[in-house]
Design a protein around this motif. Structure first.
Motif, PDB file in Angstrom:
ATOM      1  N   UNK A 180      60.756  66.999  29.156  1.00 58.38           N
ATOM      2  CA  UNK A 180      61.601  67.382  27.902  1.00 58.38           C
ATOM      3  C   UNK A 180      61.337  66.451  26.694  1.00 58.38           C
ATOM      4  N   UNK A 181      61.023  64.962  27.226  1.00 62.17           N
ATOM      5  CA  UNK A 181      60.573  64.091  26.251  1.00 62.17           C
ATOM      6  C   UNK A 181      59.139  64.458  25.481  1.00 62.17           C
ATOM      7  N   UNK A 182      58.354  64.828  26.607  1.00 56.10           N
ATOM      8  CA  UNK A 182      57.071  65.310  26.145  1.00 56.10           C
ATOM      9  C   UNK A 182      56.973  66.508  25.141  1.00 56.10           C
ATOM     10  N   UNK A 183      57.684  67.363  25.439  1.00 53.92           N
ATOM     11  CA  UNK A 183      58.019  68.590  24.395  1.00 53.92           C
ATOM     12  C   UNK A 183      58.630  68.252  23.081  1.00 53.92           C
ATOM     13  N   UNK A 184      59.558  67.200  23.420  1.00 58.13           N
ATOM     14  CA  UNK A 184      60.244  66.923  21.800  1.00 58.13           C
ATOM     15  C   UNK A 184      59.010  66.123  20.906  1.00 58.13           C
ATOM     16  N   UNK A 185      58.295  65.010  21.591  1.00 61.78           N
ATOM     17  CA  UNK A 185      57.296  64.357  20.763  1.00 61.78           C
ATOM     18  C   UNK A 185      56.008  65.094  20.128  1.00 61.78           C
ATOM     19  N   UNK A 186      55.648  65.856  21.226  1.00 59.60           N
ATOM     20  CA  UNK A 186      54.526  66.506  20.883  1.00 59.60           C
ATOM     21  C   UNK A 186      54.479  68.073  20.222  1.00 59.60           C
ATOM     22  N   UNK A 187      55.728  68.202  19.860  1.00 63.09           N
ATOM     23  CA  UNK A 187      55.822  69.942  19.109  1.00 63.09           C
ATOM     24  C   UNK A 187      55.514  69.734  17.904  1.00 63.09           C
ATOM     25  N   UNK A 188      54.664  70.742  17.409  1.00 62.97           N
ATOM     26  CA  UNK A 188      54.069  70.950  16.189  1.00 62.97           C
ATOM     27  C   UNK A 188      53.062  69.904  15.734  1.00 62.97           C
ATOM     28  N   UNK A 189      52.464  69.072  16.901  1.00 60.61           N
ATOM     29  CA  UNK A 189      51.464  68.022  16.383  1.00 60.61           C
ATOM     30  C   UNK A 189      49.872  68.634  16.640  1.00 60.61           C
ATOM     31  N   UNK A 190      49.156  67.994  16.251  1.00 57.47           N
ATOM     32  CA  UNK A 190      47.677  68.144  16.381  1.00 57.47           C
ATOM     33  C   UNK A 190      47.343  67.421  17.926  1.00 57.47           C
ATOM     34  N   UNK A 191      46.754  68.052  18.752  1.00 54.16           N
ATOM     35  CA  UNK A 191      46.644  67.335  20.266  1.00 54.16           C
ATOM     36  C   UNK A 191      45.259  67.760  20.775  1.00 54.16           C
ATOM     37  N   UNK A 192      44.934  66.980  21.587  1.00 55.54           N
ATOM     38  CA  UNK A 192      43.720  67.242  22.467  1.00 55.54           C
ATOM     39  C   UNK A 192      44.236  67.672  23.940  1.00 55.54           C
ATOM     40  N   UNK A 193      43.360  68.589  24.572  1.00 57.71           N
ATOM     41  CA  UNK A 193      43.762  68.751  26.147  1.00 57.71           C
ATOM     42  C   UNK A 193      42.491  68.388  26.955  1.00 57.71           C
TER      43      UNK A 193
ATOM     44  N   UNK B 283      52.571  76.313  26.430  1.00 59.46           N
ATOM     45  CA  UNK B 283      53.554  77.026  25.893  1.00 59.46           C
ATOM     46  C   UNK B 283      54.992  76.208  26.429  1.00 59.46           C
ATOM     47  N   UNK B 284      55.089  76.124  27.717  1.00 61.93           N
ATOM     48  CA  UNK B 284      56.284  75.345  27.995  1.00 61.93           C
ATOM     49  C   UNK B 284      56.348  74.055  27.385  1.00 61.93           C
ATOM     50  N   UNK B 285      55.158  73.400  27.143  1.00 63.72           N
ATOM     51  CA  UNK B 285      55.321  72.214  26.499  1.00 63.72           C
ATOM     52  C   UNK B 285      55.457  72.387  25.011  1.00 63.72           C
ATOM     53  N   UNK B 286      55.672  73.609  24.358  1.00 64.57           N
ATOM     54  CA  UNK B 286      55.884  73.783  23.018  1.00 64.57           C
ATOM     55  C   UNK B 286      54.661  73.856  22.030  1.00 64.57           C
ATOM     56  N   UNK B 287      53.497  73.660  22.725  1.00 65.20           N
ATOM     57  CA  UNK B 287      52.161  73.439  22.113  1.00 65.20           C
ATOM     58  C   UNK B 287      51.528  74.789  21.927  1.00 65.20           C
ATOM     59  N   UNK B 288      50.976  75.226  20.633  1.00 71.88           N
ATOM     60  CA  UNK B 288      50.194  76.127  20.254  1.00 71.88           C
ATOM     61  C   UNK B 288      48.594  75.777  20.107  1.00 71.88           C
ATOM     62  N   UNK B 289      47.715  76.766  20.661  1.00 73.22           N
ATOM     63  CA  UNK B 289      46.504  76.657  20.476  1.00 73.22           C
ATOM     64  C   UNK B 289      45.721  76.470  19.370  1.00 73.22           C
ATOM     65  N   UNK B 290      46.628  77.010  18.235  1.00 71.34           N
ATOM     66  CA  UNK B 290      46.083  76.878  16.982  1.00 71.34           C
ATOM     67  C   UNK B 290      46.039  75.211  16.525  1.00 71.34           C
ATOM     68  N   UNK B 291      46.884  74.262  17.166  1.00 78.14           N
ATOM     69  CA  UNK B 291      46.844  72.761  16.916  1.00 78.14           C
ATOM     70  C   UNK B 291      46.252  71.940  17.857  1.00 78.14           C
ATOM     71  N   UNK B 292      45.267  72.735  18.570  1.00 72.05           N
ATOM     72  CA  UNK B 292      44.576  72.009  19.317  1.00 72.05           C
ATOM     73  C   UNK B 292      43.102  71.824  18.727  1.00 72.05           C
ATOM     74  N   UNK B 293      42.604  70.398  18.908  1.00 74.31           N
ATOM     75  CA  UNK B 293      41.511  69.907  18.069  1.00 74.31           C
ATOM     76  C   UNK B 293      40.335  69.639  19.058  1.00 74.31           C
ATOM     77  N   UNK B 294      40.684  69.305  20.171  1.00 79.03           N
ATOM     78  CA  UNK B 294      39.714  68.983  21.183  1.00 79.03           C
ATOM     79  C   UNK B 294      40.067  69.457  22.697  1.00 79.03           C
ATOM     80  N   UNK B 295      38.914  69.973  23.259  1.00 79.00           N
ATOM     81  CA  UNK B 295      39.096  70.603  24.539  1.00 79.00           C
ATOM     82  C   UNK B 295      38.091  69.833  25.484  1.00 79.00           C
ATOM     83  N   UNK B 296      38.595  69.143  26.594  1.00 77.81           N
ATOM     84  CA  UNK B 296      37.725  68.288  27.352  1.00 77.81           C
ATOM     85  C   UNK B 296      37.953  69.009  28.802  1.00 77.81           C
TER      86      UNK B 296
END
Length: 308
Positions: free
Chosen positions: A92-105, A160-173
Protein backbone atom coordinates in the motif's frame (compact mmCIF):
# COMPACT_ATOMS: atom_id res chain seq x y z
CA UNK A 1 -24.05 14.82 51.34
CA UNK A 2 -20.63 13.91 52.63
CA UNK A 3 -21.38 10.19 52.26
CA UNK A 4 -22.54 10.56 48.65
CA UNK A 5 -19.47 12.64 47.86
CA UNK A 6 -17.21 9.96 49.37
CA UNK A 7 -18.98 7.26 47.34
CA UNK A 8 -18.59 9.31 44.20
CA UNK A 9 -14.89 9.81 44.85
CA UNK A 10 -14.42 6.13 45.68
CA UNK A 11 -16.19 4.81 42.60
CA UNK A 12 -14.66 7.53 40.44
CA UNK A 13 -11.19 6.58 41.57
CA UNK A 14 -11.99 2.89 41.06
CA UNK A 15 -13.17 3.50 37.50
CA UNK A 16 -10.15 5.67 36.84
CA UNK A 17 -7.84 2.98 38.22
CA UNK A 18 -9.55 0.33 36.08
CA UNK A 19 -9.26 2.54 33.00
CA UNK A 20 -5.57 3.17 33.70
CA UNK A 21 -4.92 -0.55 34.21
CA UNK A 22 -6.80 -1.36 31.00
CA UNK A 23 -4.78 1.27 29.12
CA UNK A 24 -1.53 -0.13 30.55
CA UNK A 25 -2.48 -3.62 29.37
CA UNK A 26 -3.18 -2.27 25.90
CA UNK A 27 0.06 -0.30 25.92
CA UNK A 28 2.02 -3.42 26.86
CA UNK A 29 0.18 -5.36 24.16
CA UNK A 30 0.89 -2.72 21.53
CA UNK A 31 4.51 -2.52 22.63
CA UNK A 32 4.88 -6.28 22.26
CA UNK A 33 3.22 -6.18 18.84
CA UNK A 34 5.64 -3.50 17.64
CA UNK A 35 8.60 -5.53 18.91
CA UNK A 36 7.30 -8.65 17.16
CA UNK A 37 6.82 -6.76 13.89
CA UNK A 38 10.32 -5.28 14.03
CA UNK A 39 11.79 -8.66 14.89
CA UNK A 40 9.92 -10.34 12.00
CA UNK A 41 11.22 -7.73 9.54
CA UNK A 42 14.79 -8.19 10.82
CA UNK A 43 14.50 -11.98 10.44
CA UNK A 44 13.19 -11.67 6.87
CA UNK A 45 16.08 -9.35 5.94
CA UNK A 46 18.94 -11.42 7.36
CA UNK A 47 17.99 -15.09 7.73
CA UNK A 48 15.32 -17.75 7.31
CA UNK A 49 12.09 -17.61 9.27
CA UNK A 50 12.90 -21.09 10.62
CA UNK A 51 15.59 -19.53 12.85
CA UNK A 52 13.07 -17.39 14.71
CA UNK A 53 12.06 -20.37 16.89
CA UNK A 54 15.45 -20.46 18.61
CA UNK A 55 16.24 -16.73 18.44
CA UNK A 56 12.84 -15.78 19.87
CA UNK A 57 13.26 -18.00 22.92
CA UNK A 58 16.84 -16.79 23.39
CA UNK A 59 15.85 -13.11 23.28
CA UNK A 60 12.88 -13.73 25.57
CA UNK A 61 15.13 -15.48 28.09
CA UNK A 62 17.77 -12.74 28.12
CA UNK A 63 15.41 -9.78 27.73
CA UNK A 64 14.13 -9.59 31.30
CA UNK A 65 12.83 -6.16 32.22
CA UNK A 66 12.21 -5.07 28.61
CA UNK A 67 9.62 -5.58 25.89
CA UNK A 68 11.52 -8.68 24.79
CA UNK A 69 10.40 -10.42 27.98
CA UNK A 70 6.86 -10.77 26.59
CA UNK A 71 7.95 -11.77 23.09
CA UNK A 72 5.77 -14.52 21.64
CA UNK A 73 7.10 -15.15 18.15
CA UNK A 74 7.80 -18.41 16.39
CA UNK A 75 8.03 -19.55 12.80
CA UNK A 76 4.31 -19.75 12.00
CA UNK A 77 3.44 -16.39 13.54
CA UNK A 78 6.51 -14.76 11.98
CA UNK A 79 5.60 -15.96 8.49
CA UNK A 80 2.00 -14.80 8.95
CA UNK A 81 3.11 -11.36 10.15
CA UNK A 82 5.33 -11.02 7.10
CA UNK A 83 2.75 -12.21 4.56
CA UNK A 84 -0.49 -10.86 6.08
CA UNK A 85 0.58 -7.64 7.84
CA UNK A 86 3.94 -6.29 6.70
CA UNK A 87 3.76 -7.20 3.00
CA UNK A 88 0.29 -5.62 2.42
CA UNK A 89 1.38 -2.49 4.33
CA UNK A 90 4.51 -2.13 2.20
CA UNK A 91 2.47 -2.74 -0.94
CA UNK A 92 0.00 0.00 0.00
CA UNK A 93 2.90 2.35 0.70
CA UNK A 94 4.33 1.53 -2.73
CA UNK A 95 0.97 2.29 -4.35
CA UNK A 96 0.78 5.67 -2.66
CA UNK A 97 4.36 6.70 -3.44
CA UNK A 98 4.58 5.49 -7.04
CA UNK A 99 1.15 6.54 -8.28
CA UNK A 100 1.25 8.78 -11.37
CA UNK A 101 5.08 8.73 -11.37
CA UNK A 102 7.43 7.95 -14.21
CA UNK A 103 8.99 4.60 -13.46
CA UNK A 104 11.12 1.77 -14.81
CA UNK A 105 10.29 -1.90 -14.40
CA UNK A 106 12.65 -4.87 -14.25
CA UNK A 107 11.25 -8.34 -14.86
CA UNK A 108 12.74 -11.80 -14.67
CA UNK A 109 11.28 -15.27 -14.70
CA UNK A 110 12.21 -17.81 -12.02
CA UNK A 111 11.29 -21.37 -11.09
CA UNK A 112 11.35 -22.37 -7.42
CA UNK A 113 12.21 -25.73 -5.86
CA UNK A 114 8.61 -26.87 -6.30
CA UNK A 115 8.92 -26.19 -10.08
CA UNK A 116 6.35 -23.39 -9.86
CA UNK A 117 6.97 -20.50 -12.24
CA UNK A 118 7.05 -16.91 -11.03
CA UNK A 119 7.95 -13.55 -12.48
CA UNK A 120 9.87 -11.21 -10.17
CA UNK A 121 8.88 -7.56 -10.59
CA UNK A 122 11.07 -4.65 -9.48
CA UNK A 123 9.97 -1.03 -9.84
CA UNK A 124 12.24 2.05 -9.71
CA UNK A 125 10.85 5.57 -9.31
CA UNK A 126 11.60 8.91 -7.71
CA UNK A 127 10.24 9.22 -4.18
CA UNK A 128 9.06 12.66 -3.10
CA UNK A 129 9.27 11.69 0.57
CA UNK A 130 12.86 10.37 0.42
CA UNK A 131 13.99 12.80 -2.31
CA UNK A 132 15.84 10.11 -4.26
CA UNK A 133 15.32 7.27 -6.71
CA UNK A 134 14.38 4.11 -4.86
CA UNK A 135 13.99 0.49 -5.89
CA UNK A 136 10.96 -1.47 -4.67
CA UNK A 137 10.33 -5.19 -4.95
CA UNK A 138 6.86 -5.87 -6.30
CA UNK A 139 6.97 -9.51 -5.25
CA UNK A 140 7.12 -12.86 -7.02
CA UNK A 141 3.95 -13.23 -9.07
CA UNK A 142 2.88 -16.81 -9.92
CA UNK A 143 2.46 -17.60 -13.59
CA UNK A 144 1.51 -20.73 -15.53
CA UNK A 145 2.97 -20.18 -18.98
CA UNK A 146 6.13 -18.38 -20.03
CA UNK A 147 5.03 -16.99 -23.40
CA UNK A 148 5.25 -13.30 -24.14
CA UNK A 149 1.46 -12.90 -24.07
CA UNK A 150 1.00 -14.57 -20.68
CA UNK A 151 3.92 -12.76 -19.04
CA UNK A 152 2.68 -9.41 -20.36
CA UNK A 153 -0.86 -9.97 -19.02
CA UNK A 154 0.44 -11.00 -15.61
CA UNK A 155 2.81 -8.04 -15.51
CA UNK A 156 0.05 -5.64 -16.54
CA UNK A 157 -2.22 -6.91 -13.75
CA UNK A 158 0.57 -6.54 -11.21
CA UNK A 159 1.41 -2.99 -12.25
CA UNK A 160 -2.31 -2.16 -12.29
CA UNK A 161 -2.60 -3.24 -8.64
CA UNK A 162 0.26 -0.86 -7.86
CA UNK A 163 -1.59 1.98 -9.55
CA UNK A 164 0.97 2.21 -12.38
CA UNK A 165 0.18 2.75 -16.06
CA UNK A 166 2.18 1.57 -19.05
CA UNK A 167 2.11 5.09 -20.47
CA UNK A 168 4.33 6.22 -17.54
CA UNK A 169 6.90 3.47 -18.05
CA UNK A 170 10.20 4.89 -19.34
CA UNK A 171 12.50 1.84 -19.11
CA UNK A 172 11.82 -1.88 -19.42
CA UNK A 173 14.61 -4.18 -18.22
CA UNK A 174 14.89 -7.92 -18.71
CA UNK A 175 17.24 -10.71 -19.71
CA UNK A 176 17.95 -11.72 -23.29
CA UNK A 177 15.23 -14.38 -23.63
CA UNK A 178 13.32 -14.22 -26.91
CA UNK A 179 9.96 -14.32 -25.11
CA UNK A 180 11.01 -11.20 -23.19
CA UNK A 181 12.77 -8.92 -25.68
CA UNK A 182 12.11 -10.48 -29.08
CA UNK A 183 11.07 -8.21 -31.94
CA UNK A 184 7.79 -10.03 -32.49
CA UNK A 185 5.25 -11.54 -30.08
CA UNK A 186 7.29 -10.83 -26.94
CA UNK A 187 6.76 -8.86 -23.76
CA UNK A 188 8.87 -6.00 -25.09
CA UNK A 189 6.92 -5.76 -28.35
CA UNK A 190 3.71 -5.37 -26.36
CA UNK A 191 5.26 -2.85 -23.97
CA UNK A 192 6.41 -0.77 -26.94
CA UNK A 193 2.84 -0.68 -28.26
CA UNK A 194 1.57 0.67 -24.92
CA UNK A 195 4.49 3.05 -24.32
CA UNK A 196 6.25 4.08 -27.56
CA UNK A 197 8.85 6.20 -25.70
CA UNK A 198 9.89 3.37 -23.41
CA UNK A 199 13.53 2.25 -23.63
CA UNK A 200 14.80 -1.33 -23.51
CA UNK A 201 17.56 -2.06 -21.00
CA UNK A 202 19.01 -5.54 -21.38
CA UNK A 203 20.66 -7.36 -18.51
CA UNK A 204 24.40 -6.62 -18.63
CA UNK A 205 25.27 -9.95 -17.03
CA UNK A 206 23.34 -11.93 -19.66
CA UNK A 207 24.89 -9.90 -22.47
CA UNK A 208 28.43 -10.38 -21.13
CA UNK A 209 27.80 -14.10 -20.68
CA UNK A 210 26.73 -14.39 -24.32
CA UNK A 211 29.79 -12.44 -25.45
CA UNK A 212 32.10 -14.70 -23.45
CA UNK A 213 30.38 -17.80 -24.80
CA UNK A 214 30.93 -16.58 -28.36
CA UNK A 215 34.53 -15.69 -27.57
CA UNK A 216 35.16 -19.19 -26.22
CA UNK A 217 33.99 -20.59 -29.53
CA UNK A 218 36.96 -18.86 -31.19
CA UNK A 219 39.52 -20.53 -28.93
CA UNK A 220 41.34 -23.72 -30.00
CA UNK A 221 39.31 -26.81 -29.22
CA UNK A 222 42.06 -28.34 -27.07
CA UNK A 223 41.80 -25.46 -24.57
CA UNK A 224 38.06 -25.97 -24.16
CA UNK A 225 38.67 -29.70 -23.80
CA UNK A 226 41.24 -29.05 -21.06
CA UNK A 227 38.98 -26.68 -19.09
CA UNK A 228 36.12 -29.17 -19.28
CA UNK A 229 37.91 -32.48 -18.67
CA UNK A 230 40.30 -31.58 -15.84
CA UNK A 231 37.58 -30.59 -13.30
CA UNK A 232 35.38 -33.45 -14.52
CA UNK A 233 38.19 -35.97 -13.81
CA UNK A 234 38.22 -34.96 -10.14
CA UNK A 235 34.47 -34.50 -9.73
CA UNK A 236 33.70 -38.20 -10.11
CA UNK A 237 36.01 -39.56 -7.40
CA UNK A 238 36.98 -38.43 -3.93
CA UNK A 239 40.01 -40.75 -4.15
CA UNK A 240 41.37 -38.71 -7.08
CA UNK A 241 40.79 -35.45 -5.23
CA UNK A 242 42.55 -36.70 -2.10
CA UNK A 243 45.47 -38.00 -4.18
CA UNK A 244 45.90 -34.58 -5.81
CA UNK A 245 45.69 -32.86 -2.42
CA UNK A 246 48.41 -35.12 -1.07
CA UNK A 247 50.62 -34.39 -4.08
CA UNK A 248 49.95 -30.67 -3.66
CA UNK A 249 51.04 -30.84 -0.01
CA UNK A 250 54.23 -32.70 -0.97
CA UNK A 251 55.15 -30.17 -3.66
CA UNK A 252 54.32 -27.29 -1.30
CA UNK A 253 56.37 -28.47 1.67
CA UNK A 254 56.93 -24.93 2.99
CA UNK A 255 53.17 -24.19 2.77
CA UNK A 256 53.79 -21.06 0.74
CA UNK A 257 50.69 -21.77 -1.41
CA UNK A 258 48.44 -23.10 1.33
CA UNK A 259 45.49 -20.90 0.35
CA UNK A 260 45.75 -21.67 -3.38
CA UNK A 261 42.35 -22.83 -4.75
CA UNK A 262 42.36 -26.36 -6.15
CA UNK A 263 41.15 -27.14 -9.72
CA UNK A 264 37.99 -29.02 -8.72
CA UNK A 265 35.29 -26.56 -9.83
CA UNK A 266 33.44 -27.57 -13.00
CA UNK A 267 32.32 -25.41 -15.88
CA UNK A 268 28.64 -24.52 -16.01
CA UNK A 269 26.45 -22.95 -18.69
CA UNK A 270 24.23 -21.16 -16.17
CA UNK A 271 26.75 -20.27 -13.45
CA UNK A 272 28.65 -17.67 -15.46
CA UNK A 273 31.18 -16.59 -12.84
CA UNK A 274 32.49 -20.12 -12.43
CA UNK A 275 34.09 -19.96 -15.89
CA UNK A 276 36.59 -17.35 -14.73
CA UNK A 277 37.43 -19.37 -11.61
CA UNK A 278 38.14 -22.50 -13.70
CA UNK A 279 40.39 -20.51 -16.05
CA UNK A 280 42.21 -19.06 -13.04
CA UNK A 281 42.58 -22.29 -11.03
CA UNK A 282 44.03 -24.57 -13.72
CA UNK A 283 47.09 -22.42 -14.65
CA UNK A 284 47.62 -21.73 -10.96
CA UNK A 285 47.96 -25.49 -10.33
CA UNK A 286 49.69 -26.25 -13.65
CA UNK A 287 52.87 -27.83 -12.25
CA UNK A 288 50.95 -29.99 -9.79
CA UNK A 289 48.54 -31.09 -12.52
CA UNK A 290 51.43 -32.05 -14.83
CA UNK A 291 53.05 -34.11 -12.07
CA UNK A 292 49.74 -35.72 -11.14
CA UNK A 293 48.76 -36.80 -14.65
CA UNK A 294 52.33 -37.92 -15.41
CA UNK A 295 51.76 -40.59 -12.77
CA UNK A 296 48.06 -41.28 -13.35
CA UNK A 297 48.07 -41.69 -17.16
CA UNK A 298 50.66 -44.56 -17.30
CA UNK A 299 48.75 -46.37 -14.55
CA UNK A 300 45.50 -45.98 -16.48
CA UNK A 301 47.14 -47.35 -19.65
CA UNK A 302 48.49 -50.36 -17.78
CA UNK A 303 45.16 -51.11 -16.09
CA UNK A 304 43.13 -50.62 -19.29
CA UNK A 305 45.05 -51.49 -22.48
CA UNK A 306 42.17 -50.31 -24.69
CA UNK A 307 43.11 -46.68 -23.84
CA UNK A 308 46.09 -46.98 -26.17
Amino acid sequence: MAVSTAKFLYFGRKKLRMAVEKWMVKAKLFGRIFVELEFAVAISCHCSTASVDHLGELMKKNGKGSELENLQLHRTKCSKLLSKVIAPALFEELKGNAKDKKYSVLVDEATDVATDKHICVIVRYYSDSRLKIITEFGGPVPIVGATGHEVFLTLSNTLGKMGLKWSDCVVFGSDGASSMIGKHNSVWSRVREQSPNCQLNRCVCHSLALCIEKAFGKLPSNLGYLLHKVPKWFSKSIIRREAFKELFRVMDAKEERKVTPLPFQKLSCTRWLIRGKVIYNIPLNWEELKAYFAVVVPRAILSCPTIR
